[in-house]
Motif scaffolding. Structure first.
Motif, PDB file in Angstrom:
ATOM      1  N   LEU A 122       0.846  -1.190   0.000  1.00 44.64           N
ATOM      2  CA  LEU A 122       0.000   0.000   0.000  1.00 44.64           C
ATOM      3  C   LEU A 122       0.882   1.240   0.000  1.00 44.64           C
ATOM      4  O   LEU A 122       1.750   1.391   0.863  1.00 44.64           O
ATOM      5  CB  LEU A 122      -0.910  -0.007   1.231  1.00 44.64           C
ATOM      6  N   PHE A 123       0.660   2.123  -0.987  1.00 48.48           N
ATOM      7  CA  PHE A 123       1.471   3.331  -1.133  1.00 48.48           C
ATOM      8  C   PHE A 123       0.638   4.579  -0.867  1.00 48.48           C
ATOM      9  O   PHE A 123      -0.494   4.701  -1.351  1.00 48.48           O
ATOM     10  CB  PHE A 123       2.059   3.413  -2.541  1.00 48.48           C
ATOM     11  N   ASP A 124       1.202   5.474  -0.089  1.00 46.84           N
ATOM     12  CA  ASP A 124       0.661   6.814   0.099  1.00 46.84           C
ATOM     13  C   ASP A 124       1.537   7.732  -0.736  1.00 46.84           C
ATOM     14  O   ASP A 124       2.626   8.108  -0.332  1.00 46.84           O
ATOM     15  CB  ASP A 124       0.705   7.193   1.578  1.00 46.84           C
ATOM     16  N   GLY A 125       1.050   8.060  -1.960  1.00 46.25           N
ATOM     17  CA  GLY A 125       1.917   8.737  -2.910  1.00 46.25           C
ATOM     18  C   GLY A 125       2.997   7.762  -3.353  1.00 46.25           C
ATOM     19  O   GLY A 125       2.717   6.725  -3.937  1.00 46.25           O
ATOM     20  N   CYS A 126       4.257   8.062  -3.029  1.00 45.48           N
ATOM     21  CA  CYS A 126       5.366   7.175  -3.383  1.00 45.48           C
ATOM     22  C   CYS A 126       5.906   6.425  -2.177  1.00 45.48           C
ATOM     23  O   CYS A 126       6.888   5.693  -2.284  1.00 45.48           O
ATOM     24  CB  CYS A 126       6.496   7.993  -4.008  1.00 45.48           C
ATOM     25  N   ILE A 127       5.271   6.592  -1.019  1.00 42.21           N
ATOM     26  CA  ILE A 127       5.776   5.984   0.213  1.00 42.21           C
ATOM     27  C   ILE A 127       5.005   4.714   0.524  1.00 42.21           C
ATOM     28  O   ILE A 127       3.773   4.719   0.596  1.00 42.21           O
ATOM     29  CB  ILE A 127       5.671   6.978   1.387  1.00 42.21           C
ATOM     30  N   ASN A 128       5.728   3.616   0.716  1.00 39.27           N
ATOM     31  CA  ASN A 128       5.115   2.342   1.084  1.00 39.27           C
ATOM     32  C   ASN A 128       4.772   2.376   2.569  1.00 39.27           C
ATOM     33  O   ASN A 128       5.650   2.367   3.417  1.00 39.27           O
ATOM     34  CB  ASN A 128       6.078   1.200   0.764  1.00 39.27           C
ATOM     35  N   TYR A 173      -3.351  10.338  -1.523  1.00 36.95           N
ATOM     36  CA  TYR A 173      -3.497   9.624  -2.793  1.00 36.95           C
ATOM     37  C   TYR A 173      -2.937   8.223  -2.630  1.00 36.95           C
ATOM     38  O   TYR A 173      -1.721   8.026  -2.545  1.00 36.95           O
ATOM     39  CB  TYR A 173      -2.765  10.374  -3.906  1.00 36.95           C
ATOM     40  N   MET A 174      -3.805   7.229  -2.562  1.00 44.62           N
ATOM     41  CA  MET A 174      -3.417   5.870  -2.230  1.00 44.62           C
ATOM     42  C   MET A 174      -3.377   4.976  -3.472  1.00 44.62           C
ATOM     43  O   MET A 174      -4.214   5.105  -4.367  1.00 44.62           O
ATOM     44  CB  MET A 174      -4.377   5.269  -1.201  1.00 44.62           C
ATOM     45  N   LYS A 175      -2.395   4.071  -3.486  1.00 38.11           N
ATOM     46  CA  LYS A 175      -2.276   3.096  -4.567  1.00 38.11           C
ATOM     47  C   LYS A 175      -1.954   1.728  -3.979  1.00 38.11           C
ATOM     48  O   LYS A 175      -1.277   1.614  -2.952  1.00 38.11           O
ATOM     49  CB  LYS A 175      -1.164   3.496  -5.551  1.00 38.11           C
ATOM     50  N   GLY A 183      -7.344  -2.810   4.249  1.00 45.15           N
ATOM     51  CA  GLY A 183      -8.391  -1.938   3.734  1.00 45.15           C
ATOM     52  C   GLY A 183      -8.656  -0.754   4.631  1.00 45.15           C
ATOM     53  O   GLY A 183      -8.927   0.353   4.161  1.00 45.15           O
ATOM     54  N   ALA A 184      -8.584  -0.962   5.954  1.00 46.32           N
ATOM     55  CA  ALA A 184      -8.833   0.125   6.893  1.00 46.32           C
ATOM     56  C   ALA A 184      -7.785   1.224   6.746  1.00 46.32           C
ATOM     57  O   ALA A 184      -8.104   2.424   6.779  1.00 46.32           O
ATOM     58  CB  ALA A 184      -8.843  -0.413   8.316  1.00 46.32           C
ATOM     59  N   THR A 185      -6.517   0.825   6.568  1.00 48.84           N
ATOM     60  CA  THR A 185      -5.447   1.811   6.387  1.00 48.84           C
ATOM     61  C   THR A 185      -5.651   2.589   5.091  1.00 48.84           C
ATOM     62  O   THR A 185      -5.485   3.821   5.047  1.00 48.84           O
ATOM     63  CB  THR A 185      -4.074   1.104   6.362  1.00 48.84           C
ATOM     64  N   TYR A 186      -6.026   1.872   4.030  1.00 52.08           N
ATOM     65  CA  TYR A 186      -6.276   2.513   2.733  1.00 52.08           C
ATOM     66  C   TYR A 186      -7.360   3.591   2.871  1.00 52.08           C
ATOM     67  O   TYR A 186      -7.175   4.741   2.441  1.00 52.08           O
ATOM     68  CB  TYR A 186      -6.703   1.451   1.727  1.00 52.08           C
ATOM     69  N   ILE A 187      -8.491   3.222   3.451  1.00 52.77           N
ATOM     70  CA  ILE A 187      -9.640   4.130   3.499  1.00 52.77           C
ATOM     71  C   ILE A 187      -9.386   5.300   4.439  1.00 52.77           C
ATOM     72  O   ILE A 187      -9.740   6.451   4.133  1.00 52.77           O
ATOM     73  CB  ILE A 187     -10.901   3.354   3.920  1.00 52.77           C
ATOM     74  N   THR A 188      -8.736   5.039   5.592  1.00 44.66           N
ATOM     75  CA  THR A 188      -8.454   6.117   6.538  1.00 44.66           C
ATOM     76  C   THR A 188      -7.585   7.194   5.903  1.00 44.66           C
ATOM     77  O   THR A 188      -7.863   8.396   6.027  1.00 44.66           O
ATOM     78  CB  THR A 188      -7.758   5.560   7.794  1.00 44.66           C
ATOM     79  N   ARG A 189      -6.555   6.777   5.205  1.00 50.78           N
ATOM     80  CA  ARG A 189      -5.661   7.752   4.581  1.00 50.78           C
ATOM     81  C   ARG A 189      -6.316   8.419   3.373  1.00 50.78           C
ATOM     82  O   ARG A 189      -6.124   9.613   3.131  1.00 50.78           O
ATOM     83  CB  ARG A 189      -4.350   7.069   4.164  1.00 50.78           C
ATOM     84  N   ARG A 190      -7.068   7.638   2.599  1.00 48.96           N
ATOM     85  CA  ARG A 190      -7.747   8.224   1.440  1.00 48.96           C
ATOM     86  C   ARG A 190      -8.740   9.287   1.869  1.00 48.96           C
ATOM     87  O   ARG A 190      -8.838  10.364   1.260  1.00 48.96           O
ATOM     88  CB  ARG A 190      -8.467   7.129   0.654  1.00 48.96           C
TER      89      ARG A 190
END
Length: 590
Positions: free
Chosen positions: A78-84, A122-124, A110-117
């Motif tokens: 899971l990446f936040d921008g370019c950071i894993n 910008y999550m990938k 999934g929880a980490t993805y949605i919380t940050r999004r």
């Protein structure tokens, strides 16, 4: 490793016999490779990464098990921008769509993805299989109360889906092996036994325990018995060693998940009849009031109904392109070390803000002009969205410098007709690009460079100046085009040749190629700035050129491989207009 036979004919094999051994036995080539590399099937399949004695593994696992289970695990990054920000394992499971690989993993992912999004990040999602194939993943749905996460992948992966129909009884003391796939692609098996312990998690999920000591990367990975039968999904919980969700519990959660989806679909159908315009968002259409309902990044907020459908945000300012500077690969291997270093120190990123909401983001080039060190960039940074002949008042400009420091920028000059702006900034730099030097009219190979504001990533991609002028989406007749494929992040960035000579400033058009304003026109614009600060200057009809930029919007992940044009229709990103004959012919650029 030879791929798993999926029913195709072998030159020397019997088709019926092959079908019986699909995914269960090592082929002769696999056994030969194993013996010639490490002499061990375990070493061959798991890269010599087993932390247990090999003889013990042979006593414990049947001969066909290593190959069988090696393709039943993937790595999820899971990446936040370019950071894993998170890495865990996942389990391929059966999918109703043959074109989609379905991955089961832990709720935490999934929880980490949605919380940050939801916080505007910008999550990938990146999915890696044991053969080191990498694909992009998308959350299937946002149901986290079910205790699981499902990720869909549309690209091809070398995996074997777990059979969730043949449940086996597992008793305390049974031998087990857990498999985790590290983010680096290294696969590690962990041996253990099932214990008598059990507990109930905070959400009421029944958990069992084994002595398999999984690392954080093994969270969400599969657990097997000695015959390679799927037993459950491993979990890595605080202060608890070896918990896993038994297969029966996994099946129950998947059933809850599917029932919730059916309920959501029925609710959405009722919503679509009552609130048609908002429901249109699910089909890739924009809300009429999106500009009034934006998050801090300037992106349209997602309705609750649409969020639960796994929608993805496209046309963002964080979309990368080409090769990254720190990789040293691709175009950065073509350019000299001096040119690459100079670019890394003179290409910046800028963002304008209307209050606390981001208005626009683009790239820029530090130049020496009129006795000052300043930034050449696109006037889209400040252009009024409702009236393109005016600038947006009271915008704050933030400049991300090459050293990752932020500084305040000030709009000094703006030519709206040719979409050029000059921004001054606080700070010093030892490098500034020379945009006055002449370029060769017979040199057609070029490089487009840009920097992402959020992450600071510097990118470049190479291409060729193409024949003809394309004026279908842009009014400006001075534009030329290149085959460099960039994203919105590259708007305002420089176009150079392989010798570092400045050719022009890039804009964005996913449909016809990358338009750029040539150096000669930019120099004429700069001469206008010596007389007047703001130059809306219209054409002969009194109209200022249009400079369309695709708006960000939410779309269903099934359509994520397409791009969106200005009118809202989908177009393929592939540049069909660029035939090989056009790319090979040099074009004179003033």
């Amino acid at each position: 490793m030879a791929p798993v036979n999926r029913g195709g004919n072998d030159s020397d094999g019997d088709e019926e016999q092959q079908t019986e051994t699909i995914g269960y036995h090592l082929t002769s080539s696999d056994k030969t490779a194993a013996s010639t590399t490490s002499g061990s099937v375990i070493d061959y399949l798991f890269g010599g990464s087993s932390c247990f004695d090999q003889d013990i593994y042979y006593d414990f696992l049947n001969e066909e098990v290593p190959l069988k289970i090696s393709k039943c695990v993937v790595s999820l990054l899971l990446f936040d921008g370019c950071i894993n920000v998170l890495t865990c394992s996942g389990i391929p499971i059966e999918s109703k769509k043959s074109s989609v690989t379905r991955i089961l993993t832990t709720e935490k992912f999934g929880a980490t993805y949605i919380t940050r999004r939801d916080a505007g990040r910008y999550m990938k999602i990146q999915v890696r299989d044991a053969s080191n194939n990498v694909a992009t993943g998308f959350l299937e749905q946002n149901y986290l109360s079910r205790g699981i996460t499902l990720v869909n992948v549309k690209q091809s992966l070398d995996v074997r889906a777990i059979n969730l129909h043949d449940e086996v009884e597992i008793l305390p003391g049974s031998n087990l092996v857990g498999v985790e796939l590290m983010g680096s692609g290294k696969q590690i098996p962990k041996r253990g036994i099932m214990t008598k312990d059990s507990c109930t998690s905070e959400d009421g999920t029944e958990l069992s325990f084994s002595t398999c000591n999984m690392s954080k990367d093994g969270d969400g990975g599969p657990l097997f018995d000695g015959d390679g039968n799927f037993v459950g999904m491993n979990l890595v919980l605080n202060n608890k060693r070896g918990p896993f969700m038994k297969m029966s519990v996994v099946i129950g959660k998947l059933e809850q998940f599917e029932n919730a989806i059916q309920l959501l679909v029925s609710k959405m159908f009722r919503v679509s009849r009552i609130r048609g315009p908002r429901f249109m968002l699910l089909h890739g259409k924009e809300l009429t009031n999106q500009e009034e309902d934006l998050d801090s990044s300037g992106y349209p907020k997602l309705s609750i109904a649409a969020a639960d459908c796994g929608m993805v945000l496209v046309n963002t300012f964080e979309d990368a392109f080409g090769d990254t500077y720190d990789s040293g690969k691709g175009v950065w291997g073509v350019l000299s070390e001096t040119i690459s270093k100079d670019l890394s120190q003179c290409v910046v990123s800028l963002a304008s803000y209307d209050g606390d909401t981001r208005f626009f983001a683009c790239s820029g080039l530090i130049i020496k002009w009129n006795g000052c060190t300043t930034i050449l960039t696109s006037a889209s940074l400040v252009r009024n969205r409702r009236d393109e002949s005016k600038i947006q008042e009271n915008l704050r400009i933030d400049v991300l410098l090459p050293d990752q420091q932020h500084t305040e920028g000030t709009l000094q000059h703006c030519h709206l007709h040719f979409n050029v702006a000059i921004v001054s900034f606080n700070g010093s730099t030892s490098i500034a690009a020379d945009i006055h030097g002449p370029v060769s009219s017979n040199y057609s190979r070029v490089v487009a460079v840009g920097r992402i504001f959020q992450s600071g990533m510097l990118m470049a991609t190479k291409g060729t100046i193409t024949q003809g002028h394309f004026e279908r989406r842009f009014d400006c007749t001075a534009l030329y085009y290149s085959s460099c494929e960039i994203t919105k992040a590259g708007i305002g960035g420089p176009l150079i040749d392989y010798r570092g000579k400045f050719y022009g400033m890039n804009f964005y058009d996913a449909k016809e190629g990358t338009p750029f304003l040539p150096r000669s026109t930019i120099l004429e614009v700069l001469s206008h700035f010596e007389k007047k600060r703001i130059v809306p200057e219209a054409d002969d009809d009194g109209c200022v050129n249009r400079w369309p930029v695709p708006k960000p919007f939410w779309r269903h992940p099934d359509k994520h491989n397409q791009n969106e044009d200005k009118e809202g229709g989908t177009v393929d990103v592939h540049r069909e207009l660029f035939g090989q004959s056009d790319l090979s012919r040099p074009l004179s650029v003033p």
